[in-house]
Design an enzyme around this catalytic site. Structure first.
Site, PDB file in Angstrom:
ATOM      1  N   CYS B 136       0.850  -1.178  -0.202  1.00 47.65           N
ATOM      2  CA  CYS B 136       0.023   0.026  -0.121  1.00 47.65           C
ATOM      3  C   CYS B 136       1.003   1.380   0.050  1.00 47.65           C
ATOM      4  CB  CYS B 136      -1.013  -0.052   1.130  1.00 47.65           C
ATOM      5  SG  CYS B 136      -2.123   1.102   1.309  1.00 47.65           S
ATOM      6  N   ILE B 137       0.972   2.095   1.022  1.00 48.25           N
ATOM      7  CA  ILE B 137       1.527   3.321   1.232  1.00 48.25           C
ATOM      8  C   ILE B 137       2.877   3.116   1.820  1.00 48.25           C
ATOM      9  CG2 ILE B 137       0.844   4.119   3.331  1.00 48.25           C
ATOM     10  CD1 ILE B 137       1.498   6.406   0.330  1.00 48.25           C
TER      11      ILE B 137
END
Lengths: 218, 218
Positions: B136-137
């Site tokens: 994800c991030i």
């Protein structure tokens, strides 16, 4: 696409929904080709527990619907205004939230009271012939709301909890974590999950099976 | 059994770890025959966000380690005292907690600072030739800590975030949610997960693949 309601009871197994069971339920529902509809009551949690120490966080308050939104990434509705008639099935993941927020089973055992909106949803689905899935400690709700009509259910193999469910009219069947119990009348299905453990992978096997059995009935 | 460290950043995607990604990571690790070792820093969250409304819960405070324990059912250690040298690999699930608690990437972008214990763990594993997974991030942490050494990474296809990662020295590669990017130096692996969505099942495909690639290197 078939819609399966999922009633959450917070976020964290000691004071809310068992997170792993809830996530595994959502995953299994998608993989079975159905749509999960998350719901939770808009009520205060019974209490807040520090999950690192197991101790009650005195003075702290949290809301069941708001905390459930963490698991569902915001996509959770107030159970009170949910369109239960639009659902094809209903599943309750476990966690102490079921026994502390959705009911007071943790404190009153066989004399427990169930949140009226949870009771109404379970009753409506059962009487509509829709499949109902109860995970971990959630069969306590089935036993309390449906009594003898719940039929055969499982919470694993804990004798004391099993006796309490039988005191409410259900019949308890010992069951390993990877398996399910399907009631003889056919629409009440349960799996022990983290009542037994011992691991997320084993719990996932039981939940996958429960959702497969529910979707096979739709 | 191989040990894969999992650094959590709270419990809930708007102010902590993305719950679904974290649970799917734990499931994939067990199914790959390895052992997950959950860790989190013992620090205050940047803030608390109501996940139903998306609004900041003013005046409320929560601790990253304590909230991470909800996902890990209590089995989470303080990152500061973790034995990183005993790990065979390290994975960081996503959620805003990575960008608000483990770093301040959400506020300072390419000028972000990373929590020193997170930075030390990532650096030690990288320099020890151990595989690193960023979901994800979380590739923002790889870019900030490793710079050009991170090599090719992905956060999906958001151009602005991709440019920010490139400003820190990494090379961004667009990637669909079910796939991963393996850096050309071989030990940094990333998958977009909920940076792209669109569903828990698709996110699970990418995370399963990331864990499979990590365990193949062990």
């Amino acid at each position: 696409m078939k819609k399966i309601g999922v009633i959450l009871s917070g976020c964290g197994f000691l004071d809310g929904a068992e997170i792993q069971e809830a996530v595994l339920t959502l995953l299994a529902i998608e993989r079975a080709g159905a749509e999960a509809v998350c719901m939770a009551p808009d009520i205060a949690q019974h209490h807040v527990v520090n999950h690192l120490t197991g101790e009650i966080a005195e003075g702290e308050t949290r809301n069941v619907l708001v905390e459930s939104a963490r698991i569902a990434r915001g996509a959770v509705g107030d159970l009170r205004s949910a369109s239960i008639e639009d659902l094809d099935a209903l599943v309750l993941p476990g966690g102490y939230g079921v026994a502390k927020n959705l009911s007071d089973f943790a404190f009153r055992g066989a004399d427990c009271r169930v949140n009226p909106d949870v009771e109404a949803a379970v009753r409506a689905c059962f009487e509509g012939g829709k499949p109902l899935g109860f995970i971990c400690i959630a069969p306590a709700i089935a036993a309390r709301v449906l009594g003898q009509r719940a039929g055969e259910i499982t919470i694993g193999n804990d004798p004391e909890t099993a006796r309490t469910l039988e005191a409410m009219g259900a019949r308890h069947i010992d069951c390993p974590v990877w398996n399910t119990v399907v009631s003889s009348q056919g629409s009440v299905i349960s799996t022990p999950a983290w009542m037994l453990g011992p691991s997320i992978g084993e719990v996932a096997r039981g939940i996958d099976r429960l959702i497969a059995e529910i979707t096979a009935l739709l």
